[in-house]
Design a protein around this motif. Structure first.
Motif, PDB file in Angstrom:
ATOM      1  N   VAL A 196       0.836  -1.204   0.000  1.00 42.97           N
ATOM      2  CA  VAL A 196       0.000   0.000   0.000  1.00 42.97           C
ATOM      3  C   VAL A 196       0.870   1.253   0.000  1.00 42.97           C
ATOM      4  O   VAL A 196       0.581   2.225  -0.708  1.00 42.97           O
ATOM      5  CB  VAL A 196      -0.970  -0.005   1.200  1.00 42.97           C
ATOM      6  CG1 VAL A 196      -1.631   1.357   1.389  1.00 42.97           C
ATOM      7  CG2 VAL A 196      -2.047  -1.068   0.990  1.00 42.97           C
ATOM      8  N   LEU A 197       1.930   1.250   0.787  1.00 45.37           N
ATOM      9  CA  LEU A 197       2.861   2.383   0.761  1.00 45.37           C
ATOM     10  C   LEU A 197       3.480   2.540  -0.623  1.00 45.37           C
ATOM     11  O   LEU A 197       3.591   3.653  -1.152  1.00 45.37           O
ATOM     12  CB  LEU A 197       3.956   2.191   1.808  1.00 45.37           C
ATOM     13  CG  LEU A 197       5.034   3.285   1.850  1.00 45.37           C
ATOM     14  CD1 LEU A 197       4.428   4.642   2.165  1.00 45.37           C
ATOM     15  CD2 LEU A 197       6.123   2.926   2.861  1.00 45.37           C
ATOM     16  N   THR A 198       3.858   1.432  -1.224  1.00 47.34           N
ATOM     17  CA  THR A 198       4.437   1.473  -2.568  1.00 47.34           C
ATOM     18  C   THR A 198       3.425   1.985  -3.582  1.00 47.34           C
ATOM     19  O   THR A 198       3.741   2.808  -4.452  1.00 47.34           O
ATOM     20  CB  THR A 198       4.930   0.077  -2.980  1.00 47.34           C
ATOM     21  OG1 THR A 198       5.895  -0.379  -2.033  1.00 47.34           O
ATOM     22  CG2 THR A 198       5.555   0.100  -4.366  1.00 47.34           C
ATOM     23  N   LEU A 199       2.186   1.506  -3.479  1.00 46.71           N
ATOM     24  CA  LEU A 199       1.111   1.963  -4.365  1.00 46.71           C
ATOM     25  C   LEU A 199       0.946   3.475  -4.278  1.00 46.71           C
ATOM     26  O   LEU A 199       0.864   4.165  -5.309  1.00 46.71           O
ATOM     27  CB  LEU A 199      -0.190   1.263  -3.980  1.00 46.71           C
ATOM     28  CG  LEU A 199      -1.478   1.812  -4.577  1.00 46.71           C
ATOM     29  CD1 LEU A 199      -1.544   1.521  -6.069  1.00 46.71           C
ATOM     30  CD2 LEU A 199      -2.698   1.227  -3.865  1.00 46.71           C
ATOM     31  N   ALA A 200       0.876   3.993  -3.056  1.00 46.73           N
ATOM     32  CA  ALA A 200       0.697   5.435  -2.878  1.00 46.73           C
ATOM     33  C   ALA A 200       1.874   6.209  -3.462  1.00 46.73           C
ATOM     34  O   ALA A 200       1.695   7.271  -4.086  1.00 46.73           O
ATOM     35  CB  ALA A 200       0.533   5.753  -1.392  1.00 46.73           C
ATOM     36  N   ASN A 201       3.074   5.686  -3.296  1.00 45.30           N
ATOM     37  CA  ASN A 201       4.251   6.371  -3.836  1.00 45.30           C
ATOM     38  C   ASN A 201       4.311   6.300  -5.357  1.00 45.30           C
ATOM     39  O   ASN A 201       4.780   7.241  -6.004  1.00 45.30           O
ATOM     40  CB  ASN A 201       5.520   5.791  -3.204  1.00 45.30           C
ATOM     41  CG  ASN A 201       5.812   6.408  -1.851  1.00 45.30           C
ATOM     42  OD1 ASN A 201       5.545   7.592  -1.643  1.00 45.30           O
ATOM     43  ND2 ASN A 201       6.352   5.623  -0.930  1.00 45.30           N
ATOM     44  N   VAL A 202       3.855   5.206  -5.940  1.00 42.03           N
ATOM     45  CA  VAL A 202       3.765   5.126  -7.402  1.00 42.03           C
ATOM     46  C   VAL A 202       2.811   6.198  -7.919  1.00 42.03           C
ATOM     47  O   VAL A 202       3.103   6.901  -8.893  1.00 42.03           O
ATOM     48  CB  VAL A 202       3.298   3.718  -7.841  1.00 42.03           C
ATOM     49  CG1 VAL A 202       2.794   3.739  -9.282  1.00 42.03           C
ATOM     50  CG2 VAL A 202       4.447   2.716  -7.711  1.00 42.03           C
ATOM     51  N   PHE A 203       1.668   6.322  -7.254  1.00 39.07           N
ATOM     52  CA  PHE A 203       0.697   7.344  -7.673  1.00 39.07           C
ATOM     53  C   PHE A 203       1.284   8.741  -7.509  1.00 39.07           C
ATOM     54  O   PHE A 203       1.097   9.619  -8.351  1.00 39.07           O
ATOM     55  CB  PHE A 203      -0.591   7.206  -6.865  1.00 39.07           C
ATOM     56  CG  PHE A 203      -1.705   8.097  -7.346  1.00 39.07           C
ATOM     57  CD1 PHE A 203      -2.219   7.954  -8.622  1.00 39.07           C
ATOM     58  CD2 PHE A 203      -2.235   9.075  -6.521  1.00 39.07           C
ATOM     59  CE1 PHE A 203      -3.239   8.775  -9.077  1.00 39.07           C
ATOM     60  CE2 PHE A 203      -3.262   9.896  -6.964  1.00 39.07           C
ATOM     61  CZ  PHE A 203      -3.764   9.744  -8.246  1.00 39.07           C
TER      62      PHE A 203
END
Length: 234
Positions: free
Chosen positions: A211-218
């Motif tokens: 989830v942290l990675t997802l948010a950072n990708v966005f």
């Protein structure tokens, strides 16, 4: 443009799923037959329904179950607050997860996941129905026009209309220079860690990293800096 999306309304989300039972022998005979029919044309000639079950049942909502849902929302100080819902009892997990949508803050929430439109969002909605409950309003899409559904899918954003393309969250993170979320386990290991090692917390940790990675990708797609992380979303 995605730069105009208010980040405080975005609910970043990831789920972890496993086969409904730990072994083929535990699966009721009726479901064994239905699994055989469902996967007949997906299996290689040498693969039996029994051999195919532990490999693929965890990605089909009719034969699997959710063991963890992790969400993250942005705070004003560029901190991503994260909360996980994890339980061996899927219905209890879904009830607890569904209750968060009673919050005024989540009334007009925008869901965001990687491959969410093909996996996370429909999986959650289907499992709510299977467990005898209506999905939370953000997951109900019947009668809505495509432009009335504000879901964000980072895989879809990356495609730019190229519908042949598939990219993993891990690779997308790499090309944006974001630390990999796969430093311990990956999705192919979740079922054995759950049923054999019985280590649900390890799976939760993995889901939270995603989830942290997802948010950072966005964020990178918006040309913004990386986020910090804080556990326990109120």
């Amino acid at each position: 443009m995605i730069q105009h999306i208010p980040l405080e309304r975005v609910l970043f989300l990831d789920i972890e799923t496993v086969p409904g039972t730990g072994s083929w022998e535990e699966l009721p005979e009726t479901e064994q037959k239905l699994w055989d029919k469902k996967t007949r044309f997906q299996r290689k000639d040498e693969a039996t329904a029994e051999e195919f079950y532990p490999e693929r049942a965890g990605i089909m909502a009719e034969f699997g179950k959710i063991i963890c849902i992790t969400i993250g929302m942005l705070e004003k100080n560029d901190t991503l607050k994260i909360k996980s819902f994890a339980n061996d009892d899927e219905k209890k997990l879904l009830i607890e997860f569904g209750e968060i949508f009673n919050s005024p803050r989540l009334r007009d929430v925008i869901l965001c996941a990687h491959n969410g439109k093909e996996f996370d969002f429909p999986w959650i909605a289907r499992r709510f129905l299977i467990n005898g409950m209506q999905p939370p309003i953000p997951f109900q899409m019947f009668g809505k026009k495509p432009w009335e559904i504000p879901h964000i899918d980072t895989m879809e954003l990356w495609k730019f209309g190229d519908y042949k393309s598939f990219i993993s969250l891990e690779l997308l993170a790499h090309v944006f220079g974001i630390p990999t979320p796969k430093d311990d386990i990956d999705g192919s290991m979740v079922s054995s860690i759950y049923y054999i090692e019985k280590d649900l917390q390890r799976i939760v940790d993995y889901c939270e990293k995603d989830v942290l990675t997802l948010a950072n990708v966005f964020r990178r797609m918006r040309q913004e800096d990386l986020l910090k992380r804080n556990i326990n979303l109120d």
